[in-house]
Design a protein around this motif. Structure first.
Motif, PDB file in Angstrom:
ATOM      1  N   ASN A   1      -8.264 -51.901  87.247  1.00  0.00           N
ATOM      2  CA  ASN A   1      -8.636 -50.502  87.006  1.00  0.00           C
ATOM      3  C   ASN A   1      -9.693 -50.380  85.904  1.00  0.00           C
ATOM      4  N   ILE A   2     -10.671 -51.305  85.901  1.00  0.00           N
ATOM      5  CA  ILE A   2     -11.661 -51.287  84.805  1.00  0.00           C
ATOM      6  C   ILE A   2     -12.490 -50.008  84.804  1.00  0.00           C
ATOM      7  N   TRP A   3     -12.529 -49.321  85.931  1.00  0.00           N
ATOM      8  CA  TRP A   3     -13.341 -48.104  86.039  1.00  0.00           C
ATOM      9  C   TRP A   3     -12.783 -46.981  85.163  1.00  0.00           C
ATOM     10  N   ALA A   4     -11.540 -47.171  84.694  1.00  0.00           N
ATOM     11  CA  ALA A   4     -10.930 -46.136  83.843  1.00  0.00           C
ATOM     12  C   ALA A   4     -10.978 -46.509  82.361  1.00  0.00           C
ATOM     13  N   TYR A   5     -11.684 -47.602  82.017  1.00  0.00           N
ATOM     14  CA  TYR A   5     -11.794 -47.959  80.601  1.00  0.00           C
ATOM     15  C   TYR A   5     -12.724 -46.955  79.910  1.00  0.00           C
ATOM     16  N   LYS A   6     -12.190 -46.252  78.974  1.00  0.00           N
ATOM     17  CA  LYS A   6     -12.997 -45.227  78.313  1.00  0.00           C
ATOM     18  C   LYS A   6     -14.172 -45.853  77.566  1.00  0.00           C
TER      19      LYS A   6
ATOM     20  N   LYS B   1      -8.777 -55.216  77.980  1.00  0.00           N
ATOM     21  CA  LYS B   1      -8.055 -53.977  78.216  1.00  0.00           C
ATOM     22  C   LYS B   1      -8.823 -52.841  77.548  1.00  0.00           C
ATOM     23  N   PRO B   2      -8.506 -51.641  77.916  1.00  0.00           N
ATOM     24  CA  PRO B   2      -9.291 -50.521  77.388  1.00  0.00           C
ATOM     25  C   PRO B   2      -8.878 -50.126  75.978  1.00  0.00           C
ATOM     26  N   ASP B   3      -9.799 -49.482  75.276  1.00  0.00           N
ATOM     27  CA  ASP B   3      -9.438 -48.859  73.996  1.00  0.00           C
ATOM     28  C   ASP B   3      -8.557 -47.651  74.294  1.00  0.00           C
ATOM     29  N   GLU B   4      -9.006 -46.893  75.286  1.00  0.00           N
ATOM     30  CA  GLU B   4      -8.261 -45.727  75.791  1.00  0.00           C
ATOM     31  C   GLU B   4      -8.555 -45.631  77.271  1.00  0.00           C
ATOM     32  N   TRP B   5      -7.729 -44.871  77.972  1.00  0.00           N
ATOM     33  CA  TRP B   5      -7.959 -44.674  79.397  1.00  0.00           C
ATOM     34  C   TRP B   5      -8.672 -43.355  79.631  1.00  0.00           C
ATOM     35  N   ASP B   6      -9.547 -43.355  80.620  1.00  0.00           N
ATOM     36  CA  ASP B   6     -10.173 -42.113  81.050  1.00  0.00           C
ATOM     37  C   ASP B   6     -10.133 -42.103  82.584  1.00  0.00           C
ATOM     38  N   PHE B   7      -9.017 -41.633  83.122  1.00  0.00           N
ATOM     39  CA  PHE B   7      -8.841 -41.663  84.576  1.00  0.00           C
ATOM     40  C   PHE B   7      -9.805 -40.709  85.283  1.00  0.00           C
ATOM     41  N   GLY B   8     -10.291 -39.727  84.534  1.00  0.00           N
ATOM     42  CA  GLY B   8     -11.202 -38.745  85.136  1.00  0.00           C
ATOM     43  C   GLY B   8     -12.570 -39.318  85.476  1.00  0.00           C
ATOM     44  N   GLN B   9     -12.947 -40.458  84.869  1.00  0.00           N
ATOM     45  CA  GLN B   9     -14.284 -41.005  85.105  1.00  0.00           C
ATOM     46  C   GLN B   9     -14.318 -41.986  86.280  1.00  0.00           C
ATOM     47  N   VAL B  10     -13.139 -42.349  86.804  1.00  0.00           N
ATOM     48  CA  VAL B  10     -13.064 -43.434  87.787  1.00  0.00           C
ATOM     49  C   VAL B  10     -13.943 -43.179  89.007  1.00  0.00           C
ATOM     50  N   ASP B  11     -13.783 -42.031  89.631  1.00  0.00           N
ATOM     51  CA  ASP B  11     -14.520 -41.781  90.878  1.00  0.00           C
ATOM     52  C   ASP B  11     -16.024 -41.777  90.648  1.00  0.00           C
ATOM     53  N   SER B  12     -16.461 -41.122  89.565  1.00  0.00           N
ATOM     54  CA  SER B  12     -17.908 -41.023  89.345  1.00  0.00           C
ATOM     55  C   SER B  12     -18.507 -42.375  88.962  1.00  0.00           C
TER      56      SER B  12
END
Ligand SMILES: [Zn+2]
Length: 233
Positions: free
Chosen positions: A137-142, A83-94
């Motif tokens: 949703n691993i793409w949002a793992y900060k 699981k993530p330390d924090e989420w960063d939903f803004g990085q998912v698309d890139s």
């Protein structure tokens, strides 16, 4: 789970209830798990010893734990730590866009195939790993870097080699440290008893047999060596 996703933001139970009110169920207003997108519910908060939190609906996890959410805390899930330390939903698309090109997919495939060894890996298992990664949703793992994705993908499948023994991969990491990948490692274990296998990858160079140690520390260099090609940054 301390925070859940509500109207695009990660919120605490108190923040959620201030908007949805304690009658959120009657009103049909729910926060969702940022990993699996299931509705989550509020628990606790009645005393200091039971702080409020969000929880997933209980259900029988008869299917593989590989397909259950790591944040749901249901059953004996070997992926609880994924699981993530924090989420960063803004990085998912890139991040996904960088991953999703033929060169990077090929490098990722090569790396995973090398770690599994001959006949332990194929296109179908690659696609299952990728589908589970999307579901989680691993793409949002900060803090996740593109070259770290193949290490994570490997943990999302059970493998069997041509001799018939089953194995899988585990990530060893101190909690909350995706931002320090040098402290993480990938272990290849026998599924029957969880014991670490002797080596992660064997190869021959100049007539001499060489091997990568098991567990293998996370590094971009290892990724490049095992994938045999450089991934786009
Ligand atoms: Zn979930």
């Amino acid at each position: 789970m301390i925070k859940a996703k509500f109207r695009g933001e990660m919120v605490s139970v108190e923040e959620f209830l201030s908007k949805a009110t304690p009658r959120y169920k009657e009103r049909g207003i729910y926060a969702k798990c940022p990993m699996c997108h299931e509705k989550v519910f509020v628990r606790g908060g009645s005393s200091p010893s039971s702080p409020s939190c969000f929880f997933h609906q209980k259900k029988d996890v008869s299917s593989s734990s590989l397909d259950d959410c790591s944040l749901a805390e249901r059953g004996d899930n070997r992926l609880h730590s994924l699981k993530p330390d924090e989420w960063d939903f803004g990085q998912v698309d890139s991040l996904y866009k960088k991953f999703d090109c033929i060169e990077n997919r090929r490098s990722t495939y090569n790396f995973m195939e090398a770690c599994c060894g001959s006949n332990g890996f194929d296109k179908e298992s690659f696609m299952r790993c990728l589908a589970r990664a999307n579901k989680r949703n691993i793409w949002a793992y900060k803090g996740i870097k593109l070259w770290m994705v193949p290490y994570i993908l490997l943990t999302l499948e059970n493998f069997t080699n041509k001799k018939g023994y089953s194995f899988h991969f585990v990530i060893q990491k101190p909690s909350l440290l995706w931002s320090k990948p040098e402290l993480c490692s990938l272990g290849k274990v026998f599924s029957s008893n969880g014991d670490m296998m002797n080596t992660l990858f064997r190869y021959t160079q100049d007539g001499a047999e060489k091997a990568f140690s098991n567990p293998l520390s996370f590094s971009k260099e290892h990724f490049q060596l095992l994938s045999g090609t450089a991934i786009n940054k």
